[in-house]
Scaffold this motif. Structure first.
Motif, PDB file in Angstrom:
ATOM      1  N   ASP A 116      -6.923 -17.452   4.713  1.00 40.44           N
ATOM      2  CA  ASP A 116      -7.056 -16.726   6.067  1.00 40.44           C
ATOM      3  C   ASP A 116      -5.717 -15.796   6.374  1.00 40.44           C
ATOM      4  O   ASP A 116      -5.670 -14.996   7.055  1.00 40.44           O
ATOM      5  CB  ASP A 116      -7.162 -17.608   7.224  1.00 40.44           C
ATOM      6  N   ILE A 117      -4.590 -16.352   5.807  1.00 47.51           N
ATOM      7  CA  ILE A 117      -3.284 -15.667   5.982  1.00 47.51           C
ATOM      8  C   ILE A 117      -2.646 -15.481   4.707  1.00 47.51           C
ATOM      9  O   ILE A 117      -2.381 -16.365   3.908  1.00 47.51           O
ATOM     10  CB  ILE A 117      -2.363 -16.411   6.878  1.00 47.51           C
ATOM     11  N   VAL A 118      -2.096 -14.109   4.644  1.00 48.77           N
ATOM     12  CA  VAL A 118      -1.072 -13.822   3.460  1.00 48.77           C
ATOM     13  C   VAL A 118       0.272 -13.679   3.904  1.00 48.77           C
ATOM     14  O   VAL A 118       0.272 -12.829   5.006  1.00 48.77           O
ATOM     15  CB  VAL A 118      -1.674 -12.791   2.740  1.00 48.77           C
ATOM     16  N   ILE A 119       1.276 -14.425   3.418  1.00 54.19           N
ATOM     17  CA  ILE A 119       2.454 -14.129   3.972  1.00 54.19           C
ATOM     18  C   ILE A 119       3.632 -13.623   2.886  1.00 54.19           C
ATOM     19  O   ILE A 119       3.411 -14.338   1.615  1.00 54.19           O
ATOM     20  CB  ILE A 119       3.118 -15.341   4.485  1.00 54.19           C
ATOM     21  N   VAL A 120       4.426 -12.650   2.791  1.00 58.79           N
ATOM     22  CA  VAL A 120       5.028 -12.486   1.816  1.00 58.79           C
ATOM     23  C   VAL A 120       6.615 -11.903   2.322  1.00 58.79           C
ATOM     24  O   VAL A 120       6.573 -11.600   3.902  1.00 58.79           O
ATOM     25  CB  VAL A 120       4.558 -11.068   1.035  1.00 58.79           C
ATOM     26  N   ILE A 125      14.597  -7.975  -3.030  1.00 57.08           N
ATOM     27  CA  ILE A 125      15.948  -7.209  -3.101  1.00 57.08           C
ATOM     28  C   ILE A 125      16.422  -6.271  -4.242  1.00 57.08           C
ATOM     29  O   ILE A 125      17.441  -5.786  -4.386  1.00 57.08           O
ATOM     30  CB  ILE A 125      17.191  -8.299  -2.747  1.00 57.08           C
ATOM     31  N   ASP A 126      15.449  -6.470  -5.159  1.00 59.03           N
ATOM     32  CA  ASP A 126      15.838  -5.398  -6.135  1.00 59.03           C
ATOM     33  C   ASP A 126      15.242  -4.137  -6.274  1.00 59.03           C
ATOM     34  O   ASP A 126      15.991  -3.402  -6.581  1.00 59.03           O
ATOM     35  CB  ASP A 126      15.088  -6.379  -7.726  1.00 59.03           C
ATOM     36  N   ASP A 127      14.046  -3.961  -5.877  1.00 60.97           N
ATOM     37  CA  ASP A 127      13.469  -2.564  -5.737  1.00 60.97           C
ATOM     38  C   ASP A 127      13.358  -2.009  -4.319  1.00 60.97           C
ATOM     39  O   ASP A 127      13.260  -1.006  -3.879  1.00 60.97           O
ATOM     40  CB  ASP A 127      11.963  -2.333  -6.165  1.00 60.97           C
ATOM     41  N   ASP A 128      13.565  -3.051  -3.120  1.00 57.77           N
ATOM     42  CA  ASP A 128      13.747  -2.762  -1.875  1.00 57.77           C
ATOM     43  C   ASP A 128      12.406  -1.884  -1.519  1.00 57.77           C
ATOM     44  O   ASP A 128      12.550  -0.971  -0.548  1.00 57.77           O
ATOM     45  CB  ASP A 128      14.986  -1.878  -1.398  1.00 57.77           C
ATOM     46  N   CYS A 129      11.174  -2.050  -1.983  1.00 56.99           N
ATOM     47  CA  CYS A 129      10.135  -1.163  -1.733  1.00 56.99           C
ATOM     48  C   CYS A 129       9.512  -1.437  -0.226  1.00 56.99           C
ATOM     49  O   CYS A 129       9.249  -0.318   0.381  1.00 56.99           O
ATOM     50  CB  CYS A 129       9.034  -1.495  -2.910  1.00 56.99           C
ATOM     51  N   ASN A 130       9.206  -2.726  -0.028  1.00 56.67           N
ATOM     52  CA  ASN A 130       8.701  -2.733   1.507  1.00 56.67           C
ATOM     53  C   ASN A 130       7.400  -2.054   1.441  1.00 56.67           C
ATOM     54  O   ASN A 130       6.986  -1.221   2.374  1.00 56.67           O
ATOM     55  CB  ASN A 130       9.741  -2.183   2.495  1.00 56.67           C
ATOM     56  N   GLN A 131       6.204  -2.567   0.619  1.00 59.50           N
ATOM     57  CA  GLN A 131       5.206  -1.712   0.479  1.00 59.50           C
ATOM     58  C   GLN A 131       3.976  -2.913   0.331  1.00 59.50           C
ATOM     59  O   GLN A 131       2.815  -2.649   0.724  1.00 59.50           O
ATOM     60  CB  GLN A 131       5.069  -0.910  -0.820  1.00 59.50           C
TER      61      GLN A 131
END
Length: 254
Positions: A116-120, A125-131
């Motif tokens: 029901d919930i996905v948490i990431v 901190i290696d690629d800093d993508c935030n995607q």
């Protein structure tokens, strides 16, 4: 109660000085200390707190990577996660693994496990993508709450405080939802020795992207990885007039 899926990534430890390979194809990883991505630690801690508050019934940790990725999964299990899934991706395939691939993997596992919930973590901190969080929510068609610094449970919904450029934003999102954890969401606990021993007996499943029907063919080509330019040493000037004169000489001001 909700079932929670937590994504964790094995990265070069934050205290290690990263070195670029001589051939500029990437960074040196051999013999370098690795650990769980700090933002993912926060995500794991929040999932455990949701279980302690009787909001979550089960927590599943997932990590994509080589065999060493099981180390961070064992850490998550020792912190209080119930079971883990290792998606085996190694060698050149791992070198070109992108957030889109990981998002497709997480989305497929979320559907298979009926969570029901996905948490990431908000970013690695290696690629800093935030995607990853955003794309996982997009693939699933779920609500999303990124850069989360506070979570409160309502009736079939979560009230989330987000950290944005202008301050704080409060949103309500219906379950199922995808959340990305920000730095101030919580302070992760340390795994105790008894829990580390118990973690060895907890289930850890190993699968591949192919098992999930996810194509991990590279969509980008790394041309070169280089160190940032070295900053020049600064100079101290006696007064503002001298500073302005120096800036004019250098062409920084007209």
């Amino acid at each position: 109660m909700a079932r929670v899926l937590v994504g964790v990534k094995r990265v070069i430890d934050y205290a290690v000085k990263v070195r670029v390979k001589p051939d500029k194809t990437g960074v040196v990883t051999e013999g370098v200390k690795h650990s769980m991505n700090p933002f993912d630690e926060i995500a794991v801690e929040e999932a455990i707190r949701l279980k302690e508050k009787k909001i979550a019934s089960e927590i599943i940790a997932v990590s994509c990577g080589p065999p060493q990725a099981q180390e961070v999964l064992r850490t998550a299990l020792a912190m209080g996660v119930d079971k883990a899934i290792h998606v085996d991706v190694a060698g050149p395939e791992y070198e070109t693994l992108q957030p889109l691939h990981v998002s497709k993997i997480l989305a497929k596992i979320a559907q298979n496990e009926k969570v029901d919930i996905v948490i990431v973590g908000k970013q690695a901190i290696d690629d800093d993508c935030n995607q990853t969080a955003q794309m996982t929510a997009g693939i699933l068609g779920w609500a999303q709450a990124t850069f989360c610094s506070k979570i409160e449970k309502g009736d079939q919904e979560l009230t989330v405080t987000r950290e944005v450029d202008g301050g704080l934003e409060t949103v309500k999102c219906k379950l199922p939802t995808v959340i990305s954890a920000d730095l101030r969401l919580n302070e992760p606990r340390y795994a105790t020795l008894p829990n580390i021993m118990k973690a060895k007996k907890k289930p850890l499943q190993k699968i591949t992207p192919k098992d999930l029907g996810v194509d991990t063919s590279p969509r980008v080509q790394i041309l070169s990885v280089e160190d940032p330019p070295t900053r020049q040493a600064g100079t101290i000037v006696p007064d503002v007039d001298t500073l302005i004169s120096r800036l004019k000489e250098s062409g920084h001001i007209q």
